[in-house]
Write an enzyme that holds these catalytic residues in place. Sequence first.
Site, PDB file in Angstrom:
ATOM      1  N   ARG A 176       0.816  -1.220   0.000  1.00 45.98           N
ATOM      2  CA  ARG A 176       0.000   0.000   0.000  1.00 45.98           C
ATOM      3  C   ARG A 176       0.849   1.268   0.000  1.00 45.98           C
ATOM      4  O   ARG A 176       0.517   2.270   0.615  1.00 45.98           O
ATOM      5  CB  ARG A 176      -0.960   0.009   1.195  1.00 45.98           C
ATOM      6  CG  ARG A 176      -1.890  -1.177   1.268  1.00 45.98           C
ATOM      7  CD  ARG A 176      -2.795  -1.277   0.039  1.00 45.98           C
ATOM      8  NE  ARG A 176      -3.671  -2.428   0.131  1.00 45.98           N
ATOM      9  CZ  ARG A 176      -3.401  -3.612  -0.394  1.00 45.98           C
ATOM     10  NH1 ARG A 176      -2.270  -3.791  -1.090  1.00 45.98           N
ATOM     11  NH2 ARG A 176      -4.237  -4.617  -0.279  1.00 45.98           N
ATOM     12  N   SER A 226     -11.020  -0.571   3.197  1.00 50.08           N
ATOM     13  CA  SER A 226     -10.251  -0.744   4.433  1.00 50.08           C
ATOM     14  C   SER A 226      -9.812   0.615   4.963  1.00 50.08           C
ATOM     15  O   SER A 226      -9.187   1.395   4.254  1.00 50.08           O
ATOM     16  CB  SER A 226      -9.020  -1.616   4.177  1.00 50.08           C
ATOM     17  OG  SER A 226      -9.408  -2.918   3.795  1.00 50.08           O
ATOM     18  N   GLU A 296      -5.290   3.831   5.895  1.00 50.22           N
ATOM     19  CA  GLU A 296      -5.185   3.543   4.469  1.00 50.22           C
ATOM     20  C   GLU A 296      -5.994   4.575   3.687  1.00 50.22           C
ATOM     21  O   GLU A 296      -5.649   4.915   2.559  1.00 50.22           O
ATOM     22  CB  GLU A 296      -5.689   2.122   4.171  1.00 50.22           C
ATOM     23  CG  GLU A 296      -5.479   1.706   2.738  1.00 50.22           C
ATOM     24  CD  GLU A 296      -5.638   0.214   2.516  1.00 50.22           C
ATOM     25  OE1 GLU A 296      -6.287  -0.161   1.525  1.00 50.22           O
ATOM     26  OE2 GLU A 296      -5.130  -0.570   3.325  1.00 50.22           O
TER      27      GLU A 296
END
Length: 303
Positions: A176, A226, A296
């Site tokens: 990520r 998320s 995130e």
Amino acid sequence: MISDKLYSDLSSRLTGNIKQIEPMHKHTSWRIGGYAEIFVDPAGTGDLQEVLRYSREAAVPFTIVGNCSNLLVSDKGVKGIVVKIGRGMSSIEKNDIEIIAGAGAKLSSLASFAKENEIGGFEFASGIPGTVGGAVMMNAGAHGSCMSDLLNKVCAVDYNGNIKQYLNKELSFSYRKSSLKNMNLIITGAVFRGEKSDKEYIDKLIRRYIEIRKNNQPLKYPNAGSVFKNPPGDSAGRLIDLAGGKGLQVGDAAVSTQHANFFINLGNASAADMMALIKKVKDMVMEKFNIELFLEVQVVGEL
């Protein structure tokens, strides 16, 4: 009003869509957010360069967004110019097993295009509600695959409007995360390389991944995917669940009882509600496990 002058000046320079005092809750998947002073949907790289040029000349701040599927936008809105890399930069074409996609192309469209052309490797992207630019920037992924696995080249402009290109090997990718985020670049497109595959096999994988998503994610309510990154070797959802976070609620912002790393808008949640819930959950996990969770989702505007 400053927005009147911004609107007038930019309208004369751009060919894409431009709006004044645009409600951001209409664009974010959380259905949360105040107003953008000026909202631009550029028709192409030329429009984007014009916005950057005007921003420098007039000393007006700009914010770049994509599909707004992982954004928490302030209730106070966003000052200056919000540029949504969307329809005007969403072309998808192929060259053998390479796919050339604009930054505004949706990942679901990318996966469908690959399937129709029997190019494998893009199946994981079918259920990710984002666009190519944002997905490459944050190295989005699912089911053990991520964008950097397929990426060959990135096309971008820097904040001065200069066109740039980078090969995968010139960049750094991890979970990520990518080095692109700190390079003051706006991604305009990307070239990916898949593999020859069978359309039926690709379709079977896509169906399986979409079914998993339906069964494990609270798609009934507005959400941003998320909320937290998974800590090394663990799952943010598992930690939140064990810390007692499932079902926790602040105003109309709630932790999903289906997946603890998905926070949902029950109807009228504000950005302030969502931030308070995020803080509460972070504190609970830290207190119980001494593990810090990192966002995130991206926060835009002054909270």
